[in-house]
Design a protein around this motif. Sequence first.
Motif, PDB file in Angstrom:
ATOM      1  N   ARG A  32       0.856  -1.196   0.000  1.00  0.00           N
ATOM      2  CA  ARG A  32       0.000   0.000   0.000  1.00  0.00           C
ATOM      3  C   ARG A  32       0.880   1.230   0.000  1.00  0.00           C
ATOM      4  O   ARG A  32       1.806   1.341   0.779  1.00  0.00           O
ATOM      5  N   ARG A  33       0.559   2.185  -0.838  1.00  0.00           N
ATOM      6  CA  ARG A  33       1.358   3.405  -0.920  1.00  0.00           C
ATOM      7  C   ARG A  33       1.029   4.392   0.182  1.00  0.00           C
ATOM      8  O   ARG A  33       1.884   5.081   0.684  1.00  0.00           O
ATOM      9  N   GLN A  34      -0.228   4.485   0.534  1.00  0.00           N
ATOM     10  CA  GLN A  34      -0.627   5.458   1.546  1.00  0.00           C
ATOM     11  C   GLN A  34      -1.940   5.040   2.185  1.00  0.00           C
ATOM     12  O   GLN A  34      -2.655   4.199   1.672  1.00  0.00           O
ATOM     13  N   LEU A  35      -2.192   5.653   3.304  1.00  0.00           N
ATOM     14  CA  LEU A  35      -3.445   5.482   4.017  1.00  0.00           C
ATOM     15  C   LEU A  35      -3.778   6.857   4.572  1.00  0.00           C
ATOM     16  O   LEU A  35      -3.072   7.385   5.425  1.00  0.00           O
ATOM     17  N   ASN A  36      -4.811   7.446   4.048  1.00  0.00           N
ATOM     18  CA  ASN A  36      -5.208   8.809   4.381  1.00  0.00           C
ATOM     19  C   ASN A  36      -5.579   8.925   5.858  1.00  0.00           C
ATOM     20  O   ASN A  36      -6.356   8.117   6.360  1.00  0.00           O
ATOM     21  N   PRO A  37      -5.033   9.920   6.577  1.00  0.00           N
ATOM     22  CA  PRO A  37      -5.405  10.089   7.988  1.00  0.00           C
ATOM     23  C   PRO A  37      -6.920  10.212   8.194  1.00  0.00           C
ATOM     24  O   PRO A  37      -7.450   9.707   9.184  1.00  0.00           O
ATOM     25  N   GLY A  38      -7.614  10.860   7.272  1.00  0.00           N
ATOM     26  CA  GLY A  38      -9.065  10.948   7.372  1.00  0.00           C
ATOM     27  C   GLY A  38      -9.702   9.576   7.338  1.00  0.00           C
ATOM     28  O   GLY A  38     -10.668   9.298   8.065  1.00  0.00           O
ATOM     29  N   GLN A  39      -9.169   8.690   6.502  1.00  0.00           N
ATOM     30  CA  GLN A  39      -9.665   7.321   6.418  1.00  0.00           C
ATOM     31  C   GLN A  39      -9.397   6.577   7.734  1.00  0.00           C
ATOM     32  O   GLN A  39     -10.228   5.814   8.208  1.00  0.00           O
ATOM     33  N   VAL A  40      -8.232   6.826   8.317  1.00  0.00           N
ATOM     34  CA  VAL A  40      -7.880   6.174   9.581  1.00  0.00           C
ATOM     35  C   VAL A  40      -8.908   6.511  10.652  1.00  0.00           C
ATOM     36  O   VAL A  40      -9.479   5.623  11.295  1.00  0.00           O
ATOM     37  N   TYR A  41      -9.149   7.811  10.836  1.00  0.00           N
ATOM     38  CA  TYR A  41     -10.034   8.216  11.927  1.00  0.00           C
ATOM     39  C   TYR A  41     -11.510   7.950  11.628  1.00  0.00           C
ATOM     40  O   TYR A  41     -12.264   7.628  12.538  1.00  0.00           O
ATOM     41  N   SER A  42     -11.914   8.021  10.370  1.00  0.00           N
ATOM     42  CA  SER A  42     -13.302   7.658  10.069  1.00  0.00           C
ATOM     43  C   SER A  42     -13.501   6.159  10.275  1.00  0.00           C
ATOM     44  O   SER A  42     -14.560   5.723  10.740  1.00  0.00           O
ATOM     45  N   THR A  43     -12.475   5.360   9.968  1.00  0.00           N
ATOM     46  CA  THR A  43     -12.552   3.917  10.201  1.00  0.00           C
ATOM     47  C   THR A  43     -12.643   3.635  11.697  1.00  0.00           C
ATOM     48  O   THR A  43     -13.457   2.822  12.144  1.00  0.00           O
ATOM     49  N   LEU A  44     -11.822   4.315  12.494  1.00  0.00           N
ATOM     50  CA  LEU A  44     -11.868   4.123  13.944  1.00  0.00           C
ATOM     51  C   LEU A  44     -13.216   4.568  14.522  1.00  0.00           C
ATOM     52  O   LEU A  44     -13.767   3.896  15.407  1.00  0.00           O
ATOM     53  N   ASP A  45     -13.748   5.666  14.018  1.00  0.00           N
ATOM     54  CA  ASP A  45     -15.069   6.115  14.473  1.00  0.00           C
ATOM     55  C   ASP A  45     -16.145   5.079  14.139  1.00  0.00           C
ATOM     56  O   ASP A  45     -17.003   4.752  14.962  1.00  0.00           O
ATOM     57  N   ARG A  46     -16.083   4.534  12.920  1.00  0.00           N
ATOM     58  CA  ARG A  46     -17.051   3.515  12.492  1.00  0.00           C
ATOM     59  C   ARG A  46     -16.894   2.242  13.350  1.00  0.00           C
ATOM     60  O   ARG A  46     -17.876   1.644  13.784  1.00  0.00           O
ATOM     61  N   MET A  47     -15.658   1.869  13.633  1.00  0.00           N
ATOM     62  CA  MET A  47     -15.405   0.688  14.458  1.00  0.00           C
ATOM     63  C   MET A  47     -15.950   0.891  15.874  1.00  0.00           C
ATOM     64  O   MET A  47     -16.484  -0.035  16.474  1.00  0.00           O
ATOM     65  N   SER A  48     -15.819   2.110  16.369  1.00  0.00           N
ATOM     66  CA  SER A  48     -16.358   2.440  17.689  1.00  0.00           C
ATOM     67  C   SER A  48     -17.884   2.352  17.675  1.00  0.00           C
ATOM     68  O   SER A  48     -18.492   1.757  18.568  1.00  0.00           O
ATOM     69  N   ASP A  49     -18.506   2.912  16.625  1.00  0.00           N
ATOM     70  CA  ASP A  49     -19.968   2.858  16.483  1.00  0.00           C
ATOM     71  C   ASP A  49     -20.476   1.423  16.373  1.00  0.00           C
ATOM     72  O   ASP A  49     -21.576   1.105  16.832  1.00  0.00           O
ATOM     73  N   GLN A  50     -19.674   0.543  15.770  1.00  0.00           N
ATOM     74  CA  GLN A  50     -20.054  -0.862  15.600  1.00  0.00           C
ATOM     75  C   GLN A  50     -19.766  -1.699  16.843  1.00  0.00           C
ATOM     76  O   GLN A  50     -20.059  -2.890  16.871  1.00  0.00           O
ATOM     77  N   GLY A  51     -19.168  -1.080  17.846  1.00  0.00           N
ATOM     78  CA  GLY A  51     -18.857  -1.799  19.078  1.00  0.00           C
ATOM     79  C   GLY A  51     -17.639  -2.693  18.980  1.00  0.00           C
ATOM     80  O   GLY A  51     -17.478  -3.611  19.788  1.00  0.00           O
TER      81      GLY A  51
END
Length: 192
Positions: A32-51
Amino acid sequence: MSVQNGFLALLTQGPAYGSQLQSEFLCRAAHRRQLNPGQVYSTLDRMSDQGLVASAGATDDGLPLYALTETGQAAASDWLTAGPADGRPDWDEMQDQVLIAASLDGIDARAIIDGYRAAYAERIRYLSHEADSRALLAANRAAELGAKAAIEWLDEVAATLAAQPGALVQHRSPERPRRGRRPSAEATATSE
């Protein structure tokens, strides 16, 4: 889904903050060349919402730490022990799953490798029976060559793991990524 699943897998090694997960993910899934910080935190927020994750406090300088919940631990375990989710494996998902699983201490990536190998072998068998036009023949040939390349790569990873168990294991980097999400003023006020 592989970023979310990769984060879950990385969190099996203990709590982490967002930019730490980003750095570890990219280090272990080097294709993988990159992982956008926005993607990181939106993923963590979604993971939190999903429990799947919950707050695990903060670093000494206030970066929020995330840890797996029981549900998150179960999801991580499922991803670290199974091959592809369906009969049409994805090249990037395969690399993420195999490389991250092989990089974690105590995880045996062979079941994942075997699952993908079987899925790609089945794909080759299917494609060999579907060539009934020139256009389809060309597309199927490309897919067949891709599946053969995937099997070859999986065999190389399996041989490396058989010859040197733990050869791909990486421990968390002691270097701290430069950036991370700081708690919002609202979150700071409610915790005081």
